[in-house]
Design a protein around this motif. Structure first.
Motif, PDB file in Angstrom:
ATOM      1  N   LEU A 135      73.210 -40.302 -55.883  1.00 36.32           N
ATOM      2  CA  LEU A 135      74.495 -40.915 -55.585  1.00 36.32           C
ATOM      3  C   LEU A 135      75.618 -40.091 -56.177  1.00 36.32           C
ATOM      4  O   LEU A 135      76.619 -39.799 -55.505  1.00 36.32           O
ATOM      5  CB  LEU A 135      74.541 -42.342 -56.139  1.00 36.32           C
ATOM      6  N   SER A 136      75.470 -39.675 -57.414  1.00 35.74           N
ATOM      7  CA  SER A 136      76.495 -38.854 -58.050  1.00 35.74           C
ATOM      8  C   SER A 136      76.654 -37.532 -57.321  1.00 35.74           C
ATOM      9  O   SER A 136      77.757 -37.009 -57.180  1.00 35.74           O
ATOM     10  CB  SER A 136      76.142 -38.594 -59.512  1.00 35.74           C
ATOM     11  N   LEU A 137      75.526 -36.976 -56.852  1.00 37.34           N
ATOM     12  CA  LEU A 137      75.580 -35.709 -56.142  1.00 37.34           C
ATOM     13  C   LEU A 137      76.416 -35.826 -54.882  1.00 37.34           C
ATOM     14  O   LEU A 137      77.297 -35.003 -54.633  1.00 37.34           O
ATOM     15  CB  LEU A 137      74.165 -35.260 -55.782  1.00 37.34           C
ATOM     16  N   PHE A 138      76.160 -36.862 -54.067  1.00 42.50           N
ATOM     17  CA  PHE A 138      76.906 -36.989 -52.828  1.00 42.50           C
ATOM     18  C   PHE A 138      78.380 -37.283 -53.081  1.00 42.50           C
ATOM     19  O   PHE A 138      79.249 -36.810 -52.356  1.00 42.50           O
ATOM     20  CB  PHE A 138      76.284 -38.061 -51.928  1.00 42.50           C
ATOM     21  N   LEU A 139      78.665 -38.056 -54.153  1.00 47.77           N
ATOM     22  CA  LEU A 139      80.061 -38.294 -54.509  1.00 47.77           C
ATOM     23  C   LEU A 139      80.732 -36.991 -54.936  1.00 47.77           C
ATOM     24  O   LEU A 139      81.887 -36.732 -54.616  1.00 47.77           O
ATOM     25  CB  LEU A 139      80.158 -39.337 -55.629  1.00 47.77           C
ATOM     26  N   ALA A 149      61.898 -43.274 -46.785  1.00 52.70           N
ATOM     27  CA  ALA A 149      63.046 -43.075 -47.662  1.00 52.70           C
ATOM     28  C   ALA A 149      63.460 -44.392 -48.282  1.00 52.70           C
ATOM     29  O   ALA A 149      63.413 -45.437 -47.658  1.00 52.70           O
ATOM     30  CB  ALA A 149      64.198 -42.464 -46.876  1.00 52.70           C
ATOM     31  N   ARG A 150      63.900 -44.328 -49.524  1.00 51.50           N
ATOM     32  CA  ARG A 150      64.344 -45.513 -50.234  1.00 51.50           C
ATOM     33  C   ARG A 150      65.634 -45.219 -50.963  1.00 51.50           C
ATOM     34  O   ARG A 150      66.006 -44.068 -51.168  1.00 51.50           O
ATOM     35  CB  ARG A 150      63.302 -45.943 -51.276  1.00 51.50           C
ATOM     36  N   GLY A 151      66.305 -46.281 -51.384  1.00 55.99           N
ATOM     37  CA  GLY A 151      67.459 -46.117 -52.253  1.00 55.99           C
ATOM     38  C   GLY A 151      68.562 -45.316 -51.597  1.00 55.99           C
ATOM     39  O   GLY A 151      68.982 -45.592 -50.481  1.00 55.99           O
ATOM     40  N   ASP A 152      69.012 -44.310 -52.293  1.00 57.33           N
ATOM     41  CA  ASP A 152      70.136 -43.507 -51.851  1.00 57.33           C
ATOM     42  C   ASP A 152      69.674 -42.462 -50.843  1.00 57.33           C
ATOM     43  O   ASP A 152      69.586 -41.275 -51.139  1.00 57.33           O
ATOM     44  CB  ASP A 152      70.783 -42.843 -53.072  1.00 57.33           C
ATOM     45  N   SER A 153      69.350 -42.908 -49.636  1.00 56.81           N
ATOM     46  CA  SER A 153      68.923 -41.987 -48.584  1.00 56.81           C
ATOM     47  C   SER A 153      70.003 -41.889 -47.525  1.00 56.81           C
ATOM     48  O   SER A 153      70.767 -42.819 -47.291  1.00 56.81           O
ATOM     49  CB  SER A 153      67.597 -42.439 -47.960  1.00 56.81           C
ATOM     50  N   LEU A 154      70.057 -40.745 -46.890  1.00 54.07           N
ATOM     51  CA  LEU A 154      71.072 -40.471 -45.879  1.00 54.07           C
ATOM     52  C   LEU A 154      70.369 -40.187 -44.563  1.00 54.07           C
ATOM     53  O   LEU A 154      69.512 -39.302 -44.494  1.00 54.07           O
ATOM     54  CB  LEU A 154      71.914 -39.262 -46.312  1.00 54.07           C
ATOM     55  N   GLN A 155      70.733 -40.929 -43.520  1.00 57.60           N
ATOM     56  CA  GLN A 155      70.126 -40.687 -42.217  1.00 57.60           C
ATOM     57  C   GLN A 155      70.708 -39.412 -41.622  1.00 57.60           C
ATOM     58  O   GLN A 155      71.914 -39.251 -41.507  1.00 57.60           O
ATOM     59  CB  GLN A 155      70.379 -41.865 -41.276  1.00 57.60           C
ATOM     60  N   ALA A 200      66.562 -37.758 -48.880  1.00 60.17           N
ATOM     61  CA  ALA A 200      66.579 -38.446 -50.167  1.00 60.17           C
ATOM     62  C   ALA A 200      66.984 -37.455 -51.249  1.00 60.17           C
ATOM     63  O   ALA A 200      66.458 -36.338 -51.303  1.00 60.17           O
ATOM     64  CB  ALA A 200      65.205 -39.036 -50.481  1.00 60.17           C
ATOM     65  N   ALA A 201      67.915 -37.876 -52.107  1.00 60.07           N
ATOM     66  CA  ALA A 201      68.337 -37.051 -53.235  1.00 60.07           C
ATOM     67  C   ALA A 201      68.220 -37.816 -54.540  1.00 60.07           C
ATOM     68  O   ALA A 201      68.128 -37.210 -55.604  1.00 60.07           O
ATOM     69  CB  ALA A 201      69.777 -36.578 -53.037  1.00 60.07           C
ATOM     70  N   GLU A 202      68.215 -39.148 -54.461  1.00 56.57           N
ATOM     71  CA  GLU A 202      68.104 -39.971 -55.668  1.00 56.57           C
ATOM     72  C   GLU A 202      66.671 -39.877 -56.205  1.00 56.57           C
ATOM     73  O   GLU A 202      65.709 -39.862 -55.454  1.00 56.57           O
ATOM     74  CB  GLU A 202      68.472 -41.415 -55.314  1.00 56.57           C
ATOM     75  N   ALA A 203      66.545 -39.793 -57.515  1.00 56.66           N
ATOM     76  CA  ALA A 203      65.257 -39.474 -58.140  1.00 56.66           C
ATOM     77  C   ALA A 203      64.132 -40.403 -57.706  1.00 56.66           C
ATOM     78  O   ALA A 203      63.040 -39.951 -57.353  1.00 56.66           O
ATOM     79  CB  ALA A 203      65.404 -39.495 -59.665  1.00 56.66           C
ATOM     80  N   LYS A 204      64.361 -41.709 -57.727  1.00 53.06           N
ATOM     81  CA  LYS A 204      63.297 -42.650 -57.383  1.00 53.06           C
ATOM     82  C   LYS A 204      62.867 -42.513 -55.932  1.00 53.06           C
ATOM     83  O   LYS A 204      61.674 -42.637 -55.616  1.00 53.06           O
ATOM     84  CB  LYS A 204      63.755 -44.076 -57.688  1.00 53.06           C
ATOM     85  N   ALA A 205      63.833 -42.250 -55.056  1.00 52.82           N
ATOM     86  CA  ALA A 205      63.497 -42.097 -53.639  1.00 52.82           C
ATOM     87  C   ALA A 205      62.668 -40.836 -53.423  1.00 52.82           C
ATOM     88  O   ALA A 205      61.683 -40.836 -52.675  1.00 52.82           O
ATOM     89  CB  ALA A 205      64.773 -42.054 -52.805  1.00 52.82           C
ATOM     90  N   VAL A 206      63.044 -39.742 -54.085  1.00 53.08           N
ATOM     91  CA  VAL A 206      62.280 -38.501 -53.963  1.00 53.08           C
ATOM     92  C   VAL A 206      60.886 -38.685 -54.539  1.00 53.08           C
ATOM     93  O   VAL A 206      59.883 -38.254 -53.948  1.00 53.08           O
ATOM     94  CB  VAL A 206      63.019 -37.337 -54.657  1.00 53.08           C
TER      95      VAL A 206
END
Length: 200
Positions: A7-11, A113-119, A127-133
């Motif tokens: 999330l921080s990365l995409f922001l 994909a879970r959490g902070d995923s981007l279609q 997926a870039a968020e740790a838990k999703a990856v």
């Protein structure tokens, strides 16, 4: 197992690209996800002979991943204490020169994909968020590709590159993007575009 914060990365990406550059209409529409194929004239240590999956952002910027540059690094080397990572035989791919400390996962099917995923496309999710990856590594590795780094274009930059004739533009294909064999992919796509041009 990691401290990646998608999330921080995409922001952060949004903050970087929202600096006021004005875009203009490109030679080919890139307001939807596209596949970029480097033209033969594009001579660059990073981008020569590359194929990229690209996603437009709301502000006119774009992010993308090189899909045909495998590295010699594997997940097990990054996360030696993580058992599922040791089971992933495929190498990490160089997605691009930005955020090389981040591992991204591109996965087929929405349930991967879970959490902070981007279609990215109807059947590809990033997926870039740790838990999703981590979840993808543990449960969906056979349907995913893992990257270090990504490519970022500020508003108008990709339009300019296309106007300069650096890229062929095509619709993305999930099977092609996630194909385990990338040797010869660029040459095959370039030949297809060149054959099309001869028929116009």
């Amino acid at each position: 197992m990691s401290n990646r914060d998608g999330l921080s990365l995409f922001l952060a990406i949004a903050a970087v690209v929202c600096l006021g550059w004005a875009g203009h209409a490109p030679a080919a529409s890139i307001d939807e996800p596209v596949l970029l194929v480097a033209q033969r004239e594009l001579q660059s240590p990073i981008y020569s002979s590359t194929v990229l999956l690209v996603k437009p952002l709301a502000n006119g910027a774009h992010i993308g991943f090189i899909v045909n540059k495998p590295t010699t690094v594997r997940l097990a080397e990054l996360f030696p204490e993580h058992e599922p990572s040791r089971k992933v035989a495929a190498p990490l791919f160089l997605g691009g020169p930005a955020d090389l400390n981040t591992v991204f996962a591109l996965v087929e099917r929405h349930d991967g994909a879970r959490g902070d995923s981007l279609q990215i496309t109807p059947d590809l999710f990033l997926a870039a968020e740790a838990k999703a990856v981590d979840h993808i590594i543990e449960a969906e590795a056979d349907h995913a590709r893992f990257f270090i780094g990504l490519e970022v274009w500020r508003p108008g930059e990709l339009d300019d590159e296309i106007h300069k004739g650096l890229w062929f533009v095509d619709r993305p294909d999930a099977k092609l993007v996630l194909d385990k064999k990338t040797d010869g992919l660029w040459e095959a796509l370039v030949q297809r575009f060149e054959a099309r041009a001869k028929t116009i």
